[in-house]
Design an enzyme around this catalytic site. Structure first.
Site, short mmCIF file in Angstrom:
data_model
loop_
_atom_site.label_atom_id
_atom_site.label_comp_id
_atom_site.label_asym_id
_atom_site.label_seq_id
_atom_site.Cartn_x
_atom_site.Cartn_y
_atom_site.Cartn_z
CB CYS A 13 -7.89 70.68 17.96
SG CYS A 13 -8.67 70.44 16.38
N GLY A 39 -2.78 66.70 17.70
CA GLY A 39 -3.09 66.99 16.30
C GLY A 39 -1.83 67.13 15.49
CG ASN A 113 -9.72 70.51 21.65
OD1 ASN A 113 -9.41 70.16 22.78
ND2 ASN A 113 -10.03 69.63 20.72
N GLY A 114 -12.63 70.76 19.87
CA GLY A 114 -13.95 70.18 20.14
C GLY A 114 -14.77 70.16 18.88
CE1 TYR A 253 -3.95 56.49 22.00
CE2 TYR A 253 -5.30 58.36 21.36
CZ TYR A 253 -4.25 57.51 21.11
OH TYR A 253 -3.49 57.67 19.99
P1 AMP Z 1 -7.61 49.85 16.42
O1 AMP Z 1 -6.65 49.11 15.60
O2 AMP Z 1 -8.52 50.68 15.55
O3 AMP Z 1 -8.39 48.97 17.37
O4 AMP Z 1 -6.80 50.90 17.27
C1 AMP Z 1 -6.51 50.70 18.62
C2 AMP Z 1 -5.33 51.54 19.00
O5 AMP Z 1 -5.57 52.89 18.64
C3 AMP Z 1 -5.05 51.50 20.49
O6 AMP Z 1 -3.69 51.12 20.64
C4 AMP Z 1 -5.27 52.90 20.97
O7 AMP Z 1 -4.21 53.30 21.81
C5 AMP Z 1 -5.28 53.74 19.73
N1 AMP Z 1 -6.34 54.77 19.73
C6 AMP Z 1 -7.50 54.77 20.36
N2 AMP Z 1 -8.22 55.89 20.09
C7 AMP Z 1 -7.47 56.62 19.25
C8 AMP Z 1 -7.64 57.89 18.63
N3 AMP Z 1 -8.73 58.61 18.81
N4 AMP Z 1 -6.63 58.33 17.84
C9 AMP Z 1 -5.53 57.60 17.65
N5 AMP Z 1 -5.31 56.40 18.21
C10 AMP Z 1 -6.27 55.90 19.01
#
Ligand code: AMP
Length: 472
Positions: A13, A39, A113-114, A253
């Protein structure tokens, strides 16, 4: 005991609040627009003219929800806003914040948020006393705790309520005469204070200040509560002191690279340093370094700088598609990588390629990307990740899937490499990540990489949060 499935605890969020500006709602809209990355499921604004509260909310993106007529219905000099994302099942308008109530102390609105790890327990207790909940968000318990408190002033009630919740909160509350902002004692999620002419602003990230031309003053410190009103800013430290545990994944990230968080400099600088550190730890003989856009760009630039291998653009991102990860259906997520990214064969053909991304969660994105780069003619593909392997879910506000779905929880690096079909795979070490992040290493929460959760769980919470899944 009321059982809430672990999915419901995942909640990314953004919060924003402004006090003392005649265009409070318009500026809140812009702030939320800058914070859209935190979000995308829904958004809401509550404004106040000192007598009444005005409330608008909707599902979807900020730019689509707040049309001119909608913003016109939000008068007053104070406003708070919220962008929400949560996983499937809970994506309904009733859960879109700010939550708003009218009670013995007047109007009250809350944006949070949290995630609170004892929310479900508190909710059961409150319900046993007759509390009627309007939403299924963990944030609503804060409102009920305020209403049930025996403390004499509204401020004392807010402090009383926030002292009872355990977990992560960067919270903004609107009352009839002031704005209250607070950050949990661990400081999991960021929250900053800004200033614009005669008005005070709080926001999850400083990129919101930049858009509205506000000046960044400082972060709201872990465990700090501030009251913003016509008299200015009054700061309190009402919560029991503890170690700080700021979320290192915000650097890896989640936050926008142009934001300052946790009192530091732009996130971009740290992200680039993560890449430099990765080059020191996991150098490989290759022809080009390419990022997975956008999340891997700063780290790939750092890796290229650190390794001396030329930086190239081998993947192009379609910016009109939402984050694949955020799609609610597994089928769309798998498909999403192709919708979102395309390779440039002229860049990749015959090359030994280092591909840099910030993290691997399920591994599905990396697998698709490696396949795409291979099809474009790359000779070797070396995947480099600018954070350690994610082995454990986050219970403090980052959307990670259950432990079972995290490839790093059940696969060795070699097995993961095989799954994503890369020629080599290396993650940044924990020490390397903490070296690249500003300040002392023990100021950060690293639970998703280490399972070292800063807040001890009770047995009941462990069960509720799925920490003891049968598959473990
Ligand atoms: P995956 O296919 O599940 O391994 O997703 C990895 C990708 O998701 C990477 O390119 C990250 O930049 C991105 N990512 C990592 N954490 C999140 C998150 N909490 N929400 C959205 N994208 C994420």
């Amino acid at each position: 005991m009321r059982l809430i499935t672990p999915d419901k605890f995942h909640d990314e969020c953004a919060v924003f609040g402004i006090c003392g500006h005649r265009e409070a709602a318009n500026l809140t809209y812009l702030g939320l627009y800058a914070l859209q990355h935190r979000g995308q499921e829904g958004s809401g604004i509550v404004s106040s003219n000192g007598e009444d509260f005005f409330h608008e909310k909707g599902m979807g993106l900020v730019a689509d929800i707040y049309t001119k007529p909608v913003l016109k219905r939000l008068p007053g000099q104070m406003a708070i806003g919220h962008n929400r994302y949560s996983t499937a099942g809970e994506s309904s308008l009733k859960n879109v914040q700010p939550l708003i109530v009218n009670f013995a102390f007047g109007n009250l609105a809350l944006a949070h948020n949290g995630n609170l790890i004892n929310a479900s327990m508190l909710r059961s207790e409150l319900e046993a006393y007759g509390a009627i909940f309007q939403s299924t968000t963990d944030s609503e318990v804060i409102i009920h705790l305020i209403a049930h408190s025996r403390a004499e002033t509204l401020l004392a009630r807010v402090i009383d309520a926030l002292s009872q919740v355990r977990g992560a909160f960067s919270v903004v509350l609107l009352t009839d005469d002031s704005l209250i902002a607070a950050r949990d004692p661990y400081g999991f999620r960021p929250l900053s204070l800004g200033h614009l002419k005669d008005s005070w602003i709080v926001a999850s990230e400083t990129c919101a200040f930049d858009l509205i031309g506000a000046e960044y003053v400082r972060e709201i410190k872990p465990g700090e509560l501030v009251v913003l009103n016509s008299e200015g800013v009054t700061s309190y430290s009402p919560f029991a002191k503890t170690r700080s545990a700021m979320c290192v994944f915000e650097y890896v990230y989640f936050s926008r690279p142009d934001s300052k968080i946790f009192g530091g400099k732009a996130v971009y600088l740290t992200r680039k340093e993560l890449g430099r550190q990765l080059a020191r730890e996991a150098w490989v003989d290759a022809d080009i370094v390419i990022p997975v856009p956008d999340s891997g760009v700063p780290a790939a630039m750092g890796y290229a700088e650190g390794s001396g291998i030329p930086f190239e653009t081998g993947l192009i991102r379609n910016h009109y598609v939402g984050r694949t990860f955020i799609e609610p259906e597994q089928s769309i997520r798998h498909f999403g990588v192709k919708i979102k990214l395309n390779a440039i064969p002229e860049v990749l053909e015959g090359k030994r390629v280092v591909v840099v991304d910030d993290s691997i969660v399920r591994g599905t994105t990396s697998r698709k990307i490696v396949k795409m780069i291979r099809q474009a003619g790359a000779r070797e593909i070396h995947m480099r990740i600018s954070s350690p392997s994610i082995v454990s879910p986050c219970f403090y506000g980052i959307d990670t899937p259950t432990r079972k779905e995290l490839i790093g929880s059940s696969h060795t690096i070699q097995e993961t490499r095989k799954y994503i079909t890369a020629d080599s795979l290396a993650y940044l070490s924990l020490d390397g990540m903490l070296k690249a992040a500003p300040g002392a290493p023990d100021h950060y929460c690293t639970a998703c990489f280490t399972e070292d959760y800063p807040i001890p769980f009770t047995k009941a919470e462990e069960m509720q949060l799925g920490l003891f899944e049968p598959s473990l």
